[in-house]
Write a protein that holds these residues in place. Structure first.
Motif: not given
Length: 102
Positions: A4-16
């Motif tokens: 959940f902490a990893a997914l909190a960052d918008p850049t990481r969500r975009e990478v996914i």
């Protein structure tokens, strides 16, 4: 760090999102999609790898990252369960408020 902490960052969500839509990619390929450096994308990928959302595979001189969707499914199940509990609580509150005299 957890998922959940990893997914909190918008850049990481975009990478996914990019990995989900485009398949495996290198940090350089992904960095071309963002207004950040390749090193920044590589750090994001390292965190995503740490929490199990991506798998890194070495191919010659390149490291390719592939989405691992199982942790996302687990997170979605958890979110649905928590959401259902809140739905029940809010429905109970609504019933209670409807019974109160105005």
């Amino acid at each position: 760090m957890d998922i959940f902490a990893a997914l909190a960052d918008p850049t990481r969500r975009e990478v996914i999102r990019h990995l989900a839509e485009g398949g495996p990619a290198t940090a350089t390929e992904l960095a071309a999609q963002f207004p950040v450096s390749r090193q920044a994308v590589a750090k994001h990928l390292g965190l995503l790898d740490e929490v199990g959302l991506v798998v890194a595979t070495r191919e010659g001189r390149e490291t390719r990252y592939k989405l691992r969707p199982e942790p996302l499914r687990d997170a979605m199940s958890w979110i649905a369960a928590v959401g259902a509990r809140w739905d029940d609580r809010l429905a109970s509150l609504q019933r209670m408020l409807a019974k109160r005299p105005r």
